[in-house]
Design an enzyme around this catalytic site. Structure first.
Site, PDB file in Angstrom:
ATOM      1  N   GLN A 178     -41.037  88.358 124.219  1.00  0.00           N
ATOM      2  CA  GLN A 178     -40.146  87.527 123.407  1.00  0.00           C
ATOM      3  C   GLN A 178     -40.653  86.085 123.344  1.00  0.00           C
ATOM      4  O   GLN A 178     -40.518  85.403 122.331  1.00  0.00           O
ATOM      5  CB  GLN A 178     -38.737  87.608 124.002  1.00  0.00           C
ATOM      6  CG  GLN A 178     -37.641  86.968 123.195  1.00  0.00           C
ATOM      7  CD  GLN A 178     -36.262  87.522 123.533  1.00  0.00           C
ATOM      8  OE1 GLN A 178     -35.679  88.248 122.752  1.00  0.00           O
ATOM      9  NE2 GLN A 178     -35.714  87.152 124.677  1.00  0.00           N
ATOM     10  N   GLU A 181     -42.920  84.977 120.405  1.00  0.00           N
ATOM     11  CA  GLU A 181     -42.270  84.565 119.160  1.00  0.00           C
ATOM     12  C   GLU A 181     -41.670  83.171 119.317  1.00  0.00           C
ATOM     13  O   GLU A 181     -41.748  82.342 118.416  1.00  0.00           O
ATOM     14  CB  GLU A 181     -41.201  85.585 118.747  1.00  0.00           C
ATOM     15  CG  GLU A 181     -41.817  86.927 118.421  1.00  0.00           C
ATOM     16  CD  GLU A 181     -40.959  87.806 117.509  1.00  0.00           C
ATOM     17  OE1 GLU A 181     -40.055  87.284 116.840  1.00  0.00           O
ATOM     18  OE2 GLU A 181     -41.224  89.022 117.476  1.00  0.00           O
ATOM     19  N   GLU A 182     -41.056  82.919 120.473  1.00  0.00           N
ATOM     20  CA  GLU A 182     -40.459  81.598 120.717  1.00  0.00           C
ATOM     21  C   GLU A 182     -41.525  80.508 120.582  1.00  0.00           C
ATOM     22  O   GLU A 182     -41.310  79.484 119.946  1.00  0.00           O
ATOM     23  CB  GLU A 182     -39.833  81.562 122.118  1.00  0.00           C
ATOM     24  CG  GLU A 182     -39.466  80.155 122.551  1.00  0.00           C
ATOM     25  CD  GLU A 182     -38.503  80.093 123.732  1.00  0.00           C
ATOM     26  OE1 GLU A 182     -37.987  81.140 124.144  1.00  0.00           O
ATOM     27  OE2 GLU A 182     -38.254  78.973 124.214  1.00  0.00           O
ATOM     28  N   ARG A 183     -42.676  80.759 121.180  1.00  0.00           N
ATOM     29  CA  ARG A 183     -43.705  79.708 121.207  1.00  0.00           C
ATOM     30  C   ARG A 183     -44.313  79.490 119.832  1.00  0.00           C
ATOM     31  O   ARG A 183     -44.551  78.356 119.412  1.00  0.00           O
ATOM     32  CB  ARG A 183     -44.749  80.053 122.271  1.00  0.00           C
ATOM     33  CG  ARG A 183     -44.166  79.837 123.660  1.00  0.00           C
ATOM     34  CD  ARG A 183     -44.908  80.459 124.806  1.00  0.00           C
ATOM     35  NE  ARG A 183     -44.104  80.278 126.022  1.00  0.00           N
ATOM     36  CZ  ARG A 183     -44.245  80.961 127.139  1.00  0.00           C
ATOM     37  NH1 ARG A 183     -45.161  81.909 127.224  1.00  0.00           N
ATOM     38  NH2 ARG A 183     -43.482  80.723 128.185  1.00  0.00           N
ATOM     39  N   GLY A 186     -41.841  77.584 117.803  1.00  0.00           N
ATOM     40  CA  GLY A 186     -41.845  76.158 118.176  1.00  0.00           C
ATOM     41  C   GLY A 186     -42.986  75.406 117.520  1.00  0.00           C
ATOM     42  O   GLY A 186     -42.821  74.286 117.026  1.00  0.00           O
TER      43      GLY A 186
END
Ligand SMILES: Cc1cc2nc3c(=O)[nH]c(=O)nc-3n(C[C@H](O)[C@H](O)[C@H](O)COP(=O)(O)OP(=O)(O)OC[C@H]3O[C@@H](n4cnc5c(N)ncnc54)[C@H](O)[C@@H]3O)c2cc1C
Length: 323
Positions: A178, A181-183, A186
């Site tokens: 997960q 995708e977060e990085r 960002g």
């Protein structure tokens, strides 16, 4: 079911046009941080209950990973979810939770057994209106002040076992996936703010005269702005390469970590250099550059610090000393 990832990244880039960093942050958590594991591993029933209303914008989602004693060291979290009959009983607390004071549900990482730290964790969809959930405080921050960040405690919170995402014990692995995708999200959301502030600095220094000529006409100024613009383009290229590989089904942990590291470093460089060229005006709250200087400082910390990114890259390069 879920948002197409390349579309999601395109939205992230576009959201950079919104001048209020808190809005992209909240949407980022909603679309790219709290929901990818549910999309990929959740049951149809869970998706219907949590993912559909989240994508529709009817539910606010938050992601509960960090704790007071475990931010960089995710494996060290202490929150427990103990199985009792067909329920988990949750105790512990989470720290730094974006949208935490208004969320309808949390994608919660908790220890569901006492096994080894990479195999004893699970992700659980936790409705935030259950008895025993206390939002302790909204945290007063340097930047991203329009995004709420909360500390939350859990005291004997009971949630049905069917709210488990995927398989019990796989939560750490799901969260590491997960995080990709977060990085990338960002990184994407930082590109337009960086370009905007470079352009605003060009516009300002072109009309601001010092010693009888525009500030921009000093070679140190226009060369520096050109160099920063080139770096932003390089970052965009790395992001697009990582996203293309991810969409093809590859593990892009190394590229996502490299892009996140570079984004953290570059946002600090761009906002600091640009602010300098605004002189005293850059030190006021009347201009965007001072806000981005504060807001984008988060990129080097949130979603894993620069040092965490370096550790991951080293691991993939096989140069991290083994314990
Ligand atoms: C505004 C904001 C919003 C956030 N939103 C969320 C959210 O929605 N959900 C969530 O779960 N978390 C969230 N976080 C938490 C964020 O992910 C953590 O702050 C981050 O992972 C760092 O953890 P920490 O703050 O505990 O720092 P620590 O783990 O205490 O680390 C402190 C510093 O130590 C250094 N360091 C760490 N590891 C190493 C190493 N191996 N080598 C060298 N130096 C090292 C780094 O410089 C690091 O910044 C948010 C944080 C902020 C500030």
């Amino acid at each position: 079911m879920g948002l197409d990832f390349s579309y999601n990244i395109a939205v992230a880039e576009e959201l950079g046009n919104i001048r209020c960093g808190g809005i992209p942050m909240a949407i980022g958590v909603q679309a790219g941080m709290a929901t990818p594991a549910l999309t990929r591993f959740g049951s149809d029933e869970l998706k219907k209950q949590f993912l559909v209303p989240t994508i529709a914008g009817d539910f606010v989602a938050c992601l509960g990973i960090s704790e007071t004693g475990a931010g960089s060291d995710v494996a060290n979290i202490k929150t427990t979810a103990v199985r009792k009959g067909n329920e988990y009983v949750i105790n512990g607390g989470k720290m730094w939770i974006t949208s935490g004071s208004q969320a309808d549900w949390m994608c919660l990482l908790a220890n569901t057994s006492e096994g080894p730290p990479h195999q004893n964790k699970s992700l659980i969809c936790l409705p935030m209106n259950l008895p025993g959930i206390h939002v302790a405080k909204k945290i007063d921050k340097l930047g991203m002040r329009s995004s709420d960040t909360a500390q939350i405690f859990f005291e004997d919170v009971r949630v049905p076992c069917k709210n488990l995402i995927g398989e019990e014990g796989n939560g750490f692995t799901y969260q590491m996936l997960q995080f990709q995708e977060e990085r990338l999200w960002g990184v994407a959301s930082a590109l337009i703010p960086l370009e905007t502030i470079i352009q605003e600095t060009i516009d300002y220094t072109r009309q601001r005269k010092v010693f009888g000529r525009p500030v921009l006409h000093n070679q140190t100024v226009h060369f520096r702005l050109a160099e920063l613009a080139a770096e932003v383009e390089l970052l965009r290229s790395l992001l697009h390469r990582a996203v293309a590989l991810y969409v093809e089904g590859n593990d892009v942990t190394k590229f996502a970590s490299m892009a996140k590291l570079k984004a953290g470093r570059l946002t600090r460089e761009v906002t600091d250099s640009c602010l300098q060229f605004w002189g005293g005006m850059g030190f006021t709250n009347e201009v965007l550059v001072s806000r981005l200087y504060r807001d984008l400082r988060l990129v080097s910390i949130g979603g894993g610090s620069d040092e965490t990114m370096l550790s991951i890259i080293c691991k993939y390069m096989d140069i991290l000393p083994r314990k």
